[in-house]
Structure formats: C-alpha cells, structure tokens
Design an enzyme around this catalytic site. Structure first.
Site, PDB file in Angstrom:
ATOM      1  N   ARG A 188      45.440  26.776  41.802  1.00 27.09           N
ATOM      2  CA  ARG A 188      46.159  26.446  40.551  1.00 27.09           C
ATOM      3  C   ARG A 188      47.589  26.969  40.537  1.00 27.09           C
ATOM      4  O   ARG A 188      48.156  27.213  39.476  1.00 27.09           O
ATOM      5  CB  ARG A 188      45.386  26.933  39.330  1.00 27.09           C
ATOM      6  CG  ARG A 188      44.036  26.259  39.176  1.00 27.09           C
ATOM      7  CD  ARG A 188      43.506  26.291  37.763  1.00 27.09           C
ATOM      8  NE  ARG A 188      42.176  25.687  37.729  1.00 27.09           N
ATOM      9  CZ  ARG A 188      41.037  26.401  37.823  1.00 27.09           C
ATOM     10  NH1 ARG A 188      41.072  27.705  37.932  1.00 27.09           N
ATOM     11  NH2 ARG A 188      39.887  25.780  37.794  1.00 27.09           N
ATOM     12  N   LYS A 205      60.549  18.532  41.023  1.00 26.45           N
ATOM     13  CA  LYS A 205      59.598  17.444  41.281  1.00 26.45           C
ATOM     14  C   LYS A 205      58.912  17.706  42.614  1.00 26.45           C
ATOM     15  O   LYS A 205      59.562  17.904  43.624  1.00 26.45           O
ATOM     16  CB  LYS A 205      60.321  16.103  41.358  1.00 26.45           C
ATOM     17  CG  LYS A 205      60.730  15.538  40.007  1.00 26.45           C
ATOM     18  CD  LYS A 205      61.278  14.130  40.172  1.00 26.45           C
ATOM     19  CE  LYS A 205      61.606  13.486  38.854  1.00 26.45           C
ATOM     20  NZ  LYS A 205      62.169  12.126  39.031  1.00 26.45           N
ATOM     21  N   GLU A 224      73.272  10.226  47.866  1.00 25.02           N
ATOM     22  CA  GLU A 224      72.947  10.900  46.604  1.00 25.02           C
ATOM     23  C   GLU A 224      74.188  11.577  46.019  1.00 25.02           C
ATOM     24  O   GLU A 224      74.355  11.644  44.795  1.00 25.02           O
ATOM     25  CB  GLU A 224      71.826  11.930  46.805  1.00 25.02           C
ATOM     26  CG  GLU A 224      70.479  11.339  47.207  1.00 25.02           C
ATOM     27  CD  GLU A 224      69.777  10.561  46.081  1.00 25.02           C
ATOM     28  OE1 GLU A 224      70.199  10.669  44.910  1.00 25.02           O
ATOM     29  OE2 GLU A 224      68.814   9.829  46.390  1.00 25.02           O
ATOM     30  N   LYS A 282      73.466  17.643  39.638  1.00 27.02           N
ATOM     31  CA  LYS A 282      72.028  17.366  39.526  1.00 27.02           C
ATOM     32  C   LYS A 282      71.356  18.412  38.649  1.00 27.02           C
ATOM     33  O   LYS A 282      70.513  18.100  37.800  1.00 27.02           O
ATOM     34  CB  LYS A 282      71.366  17.335  40.914  1.00 27.02           C
ATOM     35  CG  LYS A 282      69.842  17.269  40.773  1.00 27.02           C
ATOM     36  CD  LYS A 282      69.100  16.519  41.817  1.00 27.02           C
ATOM     37  CE  LYS A 282      67.661  16.328  41.337  1.00 27.02           C
ATOM     38  NZ  LYS A 282      66.735  15.914  42.351  1.00 27.02           N
ATOM     39  N   GLU A 341      61.957  14.173  32.636  1.00 28.96           N
ATOM     40  CA  GLU A 341      62.393  12.781  32.737  1.00 28.96           C
ATOM     41  C   GLU A 341      62.003  11.937  31.525  1.00 28.96           C
ATOM     42  O   GLU A 341      61.461  10.842  31.655  1.00 28.96           O
ATOM     43  CB  GLU A 341      61.830  12.161  34.021  1.00 28.96           C
ATOM     44  CG  GLU A 341      62.571  10.920  34.443  1.00 28.96           C
ATOM     45  CD  GLU A 341      62.283  10.559  35.901  1.00 28.96           C
ATOM     46  OE1 GLU A 341      61.386  11.118  36.517  1.00 28.96           O
ATOM     47  OE2 GLU A 341      63.017   9.703  36.412  1.00 28.96           O
ATOM     48  N   ARG A 395      67.569  12.560  32.401  1.00 22.65           N
ATOM     49  CA  ARG A 395      67.244  12.664  33.829  1.00 22.65           C
ATOM     50  C   ARG A 395      67.140  11.287  34.484  1.00 22.65           C
ATOM     51  O   ARG A 395      67.317  11.138  35.688  1.00 22.65           O
ATOM     52  CB  ARG A 395      65.939  13.444  34.019  1.00 22.65           C
ATOM     53  CG  ARG A 395      65.627  13.687  35.491  1.00 22.65           C
ATOM     54  CD  ARG A 395      64.519  14.708  35.688  1.00 22.65           C
ATOM     55  NE  ARG A 395      64.353  14.974  37.107  1.00 22.65           N
ATOM     56  CZ  ARG A 395      63.799  16.068  37.604  1.00 22.65           C
ATOM     57  NH1 ARG A 395      63.364  17.001  36.810  1.00 22.65           N
ATOM     58  NH2 ARG A 395      63.694  16.238  38.911  1.00 22.65           N
ATOM     59  N   ASN A 435      68.220   8.006  38.429  1.00 23.71           N
ATOM     60  CA  ASN A 435      67.552   6.847  39.034  1.00 23.71           C
ATOM     61  C   ASN A 435      68.515   5.724  39.388  1.00 23.71           C
ATOM     62  O   ASN A 435      68.082   4.696  39.932  1.00 23.71           O
ATOM     63  CB  ASN A 435      66.474   6.301  38.088  1.00 23.71           C
ATOM     64  CG  ASN A 435      65.366   7.298  37.887  1.00 23.71           C
ATOM     65  OD1 ASN A 435      65.148   8.160  38.730  1.00 23.71           O
ATOM     66  ND2 ASN A 435      64.689   7.205  36.756  1.00 23.71           N
ATOM     67  N   HIS A 451      68.035   3.610  42.439  1.00 22.62           N
ATOM     68  CA  HIS A 451      66.707   3.929  42.970  1.00 22.62           C
ATOM     69  C   HIS A 451      65.641   2.898  42.634  1.00 22.62           C
ATOM     70  O   HIS A 451      64.621   2.840  43.320  1.00 22.62           O
ATOM     71  CB  HIS A 451      66.261   5.313  42.480  1.00 22.62           C
ATOM     72  CG  HIS A 451      66.895   6.435  43.253  1.00 22.62           C
ATOM     73  ND1 HIS A 451      68.262   6.625  43.289  1.00 22.62           N
ATOM     74  CD2 HIS A 451      66.360   7.407  44.047  1.00 22.62           C
ATOM     75  CE1 HIS A 451      68.530   7.679  44.058  1.00 22.62           C
ATOM     76  NE2 HIS A 451      67.400   8.168  44.528  1.00 22.62           N
ATOM     77  N   HIS A 505      64.378   2.235  46.081  1.00 24.94           N
ATOM     78  CA  HIS A 505      63.033   2.675  46.455  1.00 24.94           C
ATOM     79  C   HIS A 505      62.182   1.519  46.960  1.00 24.94           C
ATOM     80  O   HIS A 505      61.424   1.668  47.913  1.00 24.94           O
ATOM     81  CB  HIS A 505      62.314   3.302  45.247  1.00 24.94           C
ATOM     82  CG  HIS A 505      62.393   4.798  45.203  1.00 24.94           C
ATOM     83  ND1 HIS A 505      61.996   5.535  44.123  1.00 24.94           N
ATOM     84  CD2 HIS A 505      62.804   5.696  46.138  1.00 24.94           C
ATOM     85  CE1 HIS A 505      62.170   6.818  44.381  1.00 24.94           C
ATOM     86  NE2 HIS A 505      62.662   6.947  45.587  1.00 24.94           N
ATOM     87  N   HIS A 513      66.358   7.054  53.506  1.00 26.09           N
ATOM     88  CA  HIS A 513      66.402   7.036  52.039  1.00 26.09           C
ATOM     89  C   HIS A 513      67.811   6.701  51.562  1.00 26.09           C
ATOM     90  O   HIS A 513      68.000   5.827  50.704  1.00 26.09           O
ATOM     91  CB  HIS A 513      65.961   8.398  51.498  1.00 26.09           C
ATOM     92  CG  HIS A 513      66.017   8.497  50.003  1.00 26.09           C
ATOM     93  ND1 HIS A 513      65.131   7.841  49.176  1.00 26.09           N
ATOM     94  CD2 HIS A 513      66.864   9.168  49.167  1.00 26.09           C
ATOM     95  CE1 HIS A 513      65.419   8.106  47.904  1.00 26.09           C
ATOM     96  NE2 HIS A 513      66.469   8.907  47.874  1.00 26.09           N
TER      97      HIS A 513
END
Lengths: 352, 352
Positions: free
Chosen positions: A114, A136, A178, A214, A224, A228, A232, A235, A239, A255
C-alpha cells in the site's frame, strides 16, 4: 538554479547525485532498491555507485527498456523482486531511467504494501522535463497508455545533466517536444528562447524553466480536473499516433516525435476553433518541422486513430476533448472535437 | 441507527439499498458497473436490481468467489472488462460482495485511469464490520495477503442486513471474530455485550457499534502509522495461520477462524508481556473456544508460520511486531515478539 519545491517534495538541479546520497542517508531506510533498464544500468548506475562509494548496499532491479515493457507483467516482476528481497514498508525505490522506469517504478512502489517511498532520477530529457514531475504513475494495457496507475508523489526528484551526455540525438529531441509544448501553452518568451537556441543539447537553464512551468501547472491541479489539462496540448492526437506507430511500425515514433506531430495537428485545430492566428500557426509548424522528420501518416487509418483517442482516459461520455491554443503562450481547455475535425487535421498534416 | 460519517464518506445502515439508488442517481455517472461473484450475483444482485427496477443499466463484472481469486490475474480481468465496456473516469464501480470483492474491486477502481469512484455494498458480516470501512484496498501475491494495494476511500458504504440472511453460519462466525476484537482492543462494555448475546445472527445494533469502533480508529490514523495498529490484534499470528491453511488444508480456515486462533495466542503473549491478567486471559479463551472449533496446529510447522509472519507488510527490519492487550478493552502497540515467544504461544494453543 534553485531547488524547485513541488507538492511536498523537492526537485534538485545542482549536485543532484550528491543530494541523492544525502537524501538516502537522512531517510534511514531499511533497504534501498534501484530500478534500472539495460541502458541505465550501464550508463547511469556507475555514477550513483561512485557517489555512494560502497557506503550503501543497493539491490538492483533491472527491467527491459522501451514502452513495450511498461506492462503489468514487468510490474509483477518488480513486485516479486521486492517480495523476494524482503522489502518492507520502510524501503526506498530509486527509479533510475526514462519515463518507462519512472512511471512504472512509481506505480509499483505506490502499490507495494500500500505504498513505499520512491524517488526519481530521470536520465532522459523527456523524463526530466515531463514524467518525473507531477505525481502520475502508470503502466499500459491493451495498447492504452497509462490506463492503470495512481496519483502518487515521489519523495524527491534528482535532475542531473550528466546523464544527458549519453543520450542519442533522437532521444534528446523526444524531450524537446515537451519543452516546446510548455512554451506554447504558458510562456511565449520561453517559446521564443527555445526557438532561438541550439536544441541538440538544451541548456540547464532551459530545462529548469520547463520543469518550473510543468510544476506550476501540476501544483495548481494535481488530479487533472482543470488547468492540468493544458499539458495535454498535442497529446490527444499525439498519443493515438504514438500508440498506432508502436503497434504497426518497425521503427516506431518516439514520444516526442508523436507529440510534435500532434502539436501541428492540434495547432491547426486551434486555428480553426479557438482563434490561433495564421501567423502563429505558421510559426509553430515551421519550428516543429525544422526539428522533426515528417511522418508518413498515410499508413495509419484515420478511423483507427479516432478509435484510439476515444479510449484515452481523458475522454468522457464518448467525446474527444482537446486542449487547444488561442495564441502562442496561451491555451484553451475542453474543446470537444468531432471525428471529422480530427481527420481533417490529420489530412492537413499529411498534405504539408 | 444513524449514518456514520467516515473519512469524507458516509456509511449507511438504514434503507441502505434505497440510499444506494439515491447515491447513483445523484452522482451523474456516465456508467455504473457492479462487481459480483457467483454467489452474490444470485443472492444479492436481484435486491439491487429490484430497487432500481430497470431505471439504471448496470454492466455486471463477475469474478470467482474465495480468497484464492484475490489475485492480480483476476484484477487484470476486471481492468480489461472496464476497458472493453469503455469505462471512463466518470464511471462508478459498485463492489457487491465480501472482503475479496471489496478489497479487489477497490484496488481495481483506485488504479483504473488513475482512480474512478467506487462504493462498497458488503454482503458478509466480515466485510460489513471490517473490510468495507477504512480505505484499504488490496490483492494477494505469492500467498502474502494484501501485499499489493492502495489506501483509497470509497465514496460510500451501504450496509444492509438483508444480505446476512443468505449467509451460512460459518460465514457469520467469520465476521464475529472481528467484532470480538473490536471489544477487546477498545471497549470492555461492548465485549461484555457480545459475550452475553446470541452471536449466530448478531443484531443490527451490535454490527453498528463494531463499525463505529473501527471507524473511530481508522479516522484517527488512516495510513496505519499509530493507533490503527490496534486493529492488528490477533492478526499477526492469525494471518500466518490463515495463509498456511489456505496453502495446505483441504477445507481451509475462514478468516475469522484464523483470527480467533490468533487472538487466543496473542492474548497468551499479552499475559506474558503486557500485563493481561490471568482472569482476562481465561475469559477470552473461554468465550472464543465456545464459538470456534479447535484447529489442529500440529500439522503446521511453527518455523514456517514465523517465516510467513516476517513477510507480513506490517513488519520492518526483520522483526515481528504485535499488538497486544493490557486488559480487556485496552491494547498496547508495537510489541516485538521473538520467534521463540511466538512458537511458545502456538504450542500453548495446541495444548489447550
């Protein structure tokens, strides 16, 4: 360059490997593990070991590099290694590598017993300016990126430019995308500085500013729900193109290459939908195309790409939601785009 | 009985299935999924469906019942079903079942797309008084219970005694053990009330008080750094015996049977180490032995049991840490027990 304070954790930029040593010693951990891949165990791990000079006994967990390793199977491998090495709740996981290592290592640590402590030592430009900051964690499943993961902050991030020297040019450029995005969504002056720099090895100051942007965004909105989503930009389409390329191309896009393409398409949508001027559109396309090779989109089926976008975790109620630009340095959230609009932007890119 | 307010979520006790309907409607979810097993889909799901009377379209995800299903493989199955059903971030997962369903469903939901909402509808006494409250999610791996998991709170818990009517007596007794524990660690009057009650179907008031005690403890210490360890009374030894029984016995112990055994052993250790009087020790042993059948520990290797305890996520630095009692209704945290002491307590139980 000062240390940046993120959401309860520091991001170090100076003497970072020495700072890592101080952190580990002060943390009084029962055990320390380093997660590496076959590249970072050769190129980066020795720098860490030299700093500690035998004072700390690390157990090394090595996984294969590459997005195709960012799966539940490799994650199970990490969990089982932690079990076999008898990691307890006072253990530390040091993620030494690019985004695959920091995302997957973060997920493995955030769910082992946990949650045990973890830190990131990002070794690619992309992970320094993107994956290592923001809390993330994630793995891919069924070709959907980061579909399984948590929001969990590392205890610290250590950014050291020593690691960038070992990177191939194509990997550097993957991170540059980025950085360009950070300028486009939030800081026109930074975009201008990037445009006028040699980006083959970005300066430490440019990297610092990118992390700063960032960090400002993710601190304001860690989960998000709002601002935030600015991150994207590029993206939604990027993506999908990246996922499709991973499945179908012999030498898949990085990427950054996919995001660069996505930013061109989404800049086009911004021009159509959110008032981005044609001068700004032209400037964005010119800068990006001078850095990244043209990708042959003909091979990709636009319908397939739209279907991939629909499965993206950011989309809800069967609608595709894009972050677009209103000008260079300013963005607009939550723009629903139809399949027809998305296809039009892809066709526009293909025809450039 | 009033609704109990836990850590930002309500626990309903009255008209709970109707409350569930209100909750789902008010939540404006894009999709609702119900996680069941082969028992709850027959015995419990119809009560939910009757309440909603066709107004809500649920997708059902069914897994096999039993602790041996609480694995990453079944969890992957849940994730893939959510992907196939195109669950988005505004989806809800309703966990309808015992502790396996609530623990594993909670884990699957807390990590799907970095976390979707979930609620628990616990259908066993054990899950009503234990698993459904406190925000622990988890799955087992390599025969270690809950080794992978998160601390994530449900959005609500719905406790309905209708479900208990379908439970076999042995399943009821499995939950009773946790109720007895709540009295032993925190409330002598509650222990006395339990002792004098017919526990073949505990009254709604007794269940309510048990949840109240557990909730008080977990609200004070959600991540188990302090007082929450009180809840581990009986569990250091009990978990090891349960794990060993799951591996080796044809008809393994229930959780409660193992914890009942663990409480006797740890009451013995409490007498030896933390001042539990011999009168209290005798009372505890008498009450527990009147409810639970004697287990033949001879088959288990004490060394093996100690090795299992060492892998328990609560232990650090190779030491086994027990919560013990100072008297009925009061406990003492962080008592290191040696292998010799643990073996002695097991031998004492065996000789009873």
């Amino acid at each position: 360059m000062k240390t940046i304070q993120s959401d309860n954790y520091p991001i170090y930029f100076e003497d970072s490997i020495a700072e890592l040593e101080k952190f580990v010693k002060a943390g009084n951990y029962s055990r320390s593990f380093i997660l590496t891949d076959e590249h970072t165990s050769i190129d980066c791990l020795p720098l860490i070991q030299a700093q500690f000079a035998g004072h700390e006994n690390f157990d090394i967990i090595e996984v294969n590099s590459g997005e195709e390793s960012k799966t539940i199977d490799f994650c199970i491998g990490i969990w089982k290694m932690l079990i076999d090495f008898e990691a307890d709740r006072k253990s530390l996981l040091i993620n030494l590598g690019g985004g695959v290592i920091t995302d997957m290592g973060g997920f493995a640590a955030s769910t082992f017993k946990r949650g045990i402590d973890f830190v990131h030592v990002p070794t690619t430009l992309l992970s320094q300016v993107d994956a290592s900051v923001g809390g993330k964690t994630g793995i891919d499943m069924d070709n959907i990126k980061n579909i399984i993961g948590t929001f969990t902050q590392p205890k610290a991030v250590f950014i050291a430019d020593e690691f960038l020297k070992t990177l191939p040019a194509r990997q550097i450029l993957s991170g540059t995308a980025e950085m360009l995005k950070h300028g486009l969504i939030k800081d026109a002056a930074y975009w201008a500085a990037l445009k006028n720099s040699d980006l083959s090895i970005p300066s430490a100051e440019l990297i610092y500013r990118s992390v700063e942007i960032k960090n400002e965004v993710v601190i304001e909105d860690p989960k998000e729900n709002g601002i935030r989503k600015a991150l994207n930009f590029g993206h939604t389409i990027g993506h999908a193109v990246e996922t499709n390329s991973l499945i179908n191309d012999k030498d898949p896009l990085t990427h950054g290459e996919a995001i660069a393409l996505g930013m061109i398409c989404e800049a086009y949508l911004s021009h159509k939908k959110t008032g981005l001027s044609s001068d700004h559109l032209t400037e964005i396309v010119t800068v990006i195309n001078s850095l990244y090779p043209k990708y042959n989109l003909a091979a990709a089926n636009y319908e397939t790409l739209c279907a991939i976008m629909l499965k993206d975790k950011k989309n809800q109620n069967g609608k595709i939601n894009c972050t677009l630009l209103t000008s260079i340095g300013q963005c607009s959230l939550d723009n629903i785009c139809t399949d027809a609009e998305l296809c039009e932007s892809l066709a526009w890119y293909a025809a450039l």
